[in-house]
Design an enzyme around this catalytic site. Structure first.
Site: not given
Length: 314
Positions: A11-12, A33, A73-74, A116, A140, A198
């Site tokens: 994404f980023i 991938l 990558a994570a 993060s 994480y 939700i």
């Protein structure tokens, strides 16, 4: 400049690759991938479909010889890190060490690493600065902070320049609709389909939602600024999940109401990042409003939904 982007099909990072190529850098992408998509990869980038844990990463560095590595990558799912902490640690910590070893061996000048807000844990202040206590609630958050610590150590021991970017809640085009990280895409997809999103807890939990193109701009600034520092990348604006839902409901024209469920383990009640240091050391501030970013994201999700429907009718 020769720049290697790990996780560049995601994404980023795929947005970062596009921006780097637009600025005429020579770019290579490493991505196994697992969560990224080959169609996200800019056709002008070299693509190596490997895992950052693989020995083959050595060959990529030997051939491409990057001046800068942008490391995205994570494993990014906080709930998965609680269920599978060993997998999380192997990907985020050992994977980062493998990248760092290759950087040192092949004399890479700098590493820019995506971290993060999860490293902070429960906030002790309404808006979190970089000197906030580190008390992560998930594997994480632990693995991200451990990776940061290794980067700082390698920087000191090997004269490797680095910028660590601690992201708030990033959203935008190409974001996946799986896992809690993609709340904007998840909400938008369900509202566009006439389904009820939700919300875990009462919805009054606060997040700092930052548009992906602002995150891209921070990475570009870090190519030449932010030497050996750790920087928050957020808007500094507090938005409740209920308010986010309201914005998205208006943008999609949906009359659907959310379904509330119990809070999840590891979820932080409030999270918002102070971006004062980023303004100082990166000459960066976000320029996109939440409303404009959400509007672009909803248009993208609506287009994907139409494409998916058309494909099912062929």
């Amino acid at each position: 400049m020769r720049i290697l982007v790990t996780g560049g099909a995601g994404f980023i990072a795929s947005h970062i690759v596009d921006a780097l190529i637009e600025q005429r850098h020579t770019v290579a992408v490493v991505d196994k991938l697992s969560t990224g998509f080959v169609e996200n990869i800019n056709k002008r980038a070299r693509f190596y479909p490997i895992d950052i844990l693989d020995d083959a990463l050595e060959d990529v560095f030997a051939v491409f010889r990057p001046e800068v590595v942008i490391h995205h990558a994570a494993q990014i799912d906080g709930q998965m890190s609680l269920r599978q902490p060993r997998f999380d640690a192997e990907t985020n910590i050992i994977g980062t060490l493998n990248v760092l070893e290759r950087c040192i061996e092949h004399k890479t000048r700098k590493i820019i690493c995506a971290s993060s807000a999860a490293v902070y844990g429960p906030p002790a202040a309404p808006v979190i600065r970089e000197d906030h206590p580190i008390r992560p609630l998930t594997g994480y958050g632990i693995s991200k902070y451990t990776s940061e610590t290794y980067i700082r150590m390698y920087g000191e021991q090997h004269n490797l320049d680095f910028t660590i970017l601690r992201y708030a809640n990033v959203y935008g085009e190409r974001q996946g609709a799986k896992g809690e990280a993609g709340v904007v895409s998840i909400f938008a997809d369900r509202l566009l389909a006439g389904e009820a999103p939700i919300i875990y807890g009462d919805g009054e939990q606060v997040r700092d939602f930052i548009y992906v193109k602002d995150v891209v701009a921070a990475n570009l600034q870090a190519l030449s600024l932010g030497h050996c520092c750790t920087v928050n990348i957020g808007t500094g604006e507090r938005t409740s999940v209920n308010r986010l839902f309201g914005f998205l409901r208006d943008l999609t024209g949906s009359g659907t109401q959310p379904v509330y469920q119990a809070e999840r383990t590891g979820d932080i009640k409030h999270s918002c990042l102070d971006n004062t240091l980023a303004a100082s050391v990166l000459a960066w501030r976000p320029v996109h409003t939440l409303e404009s970013g959400l509007a672009s994201t909803v248009r993208d999700r609506a287009g994907l939904a139409v494409t998916a429907r058309n494909q099912t009718t062929l």
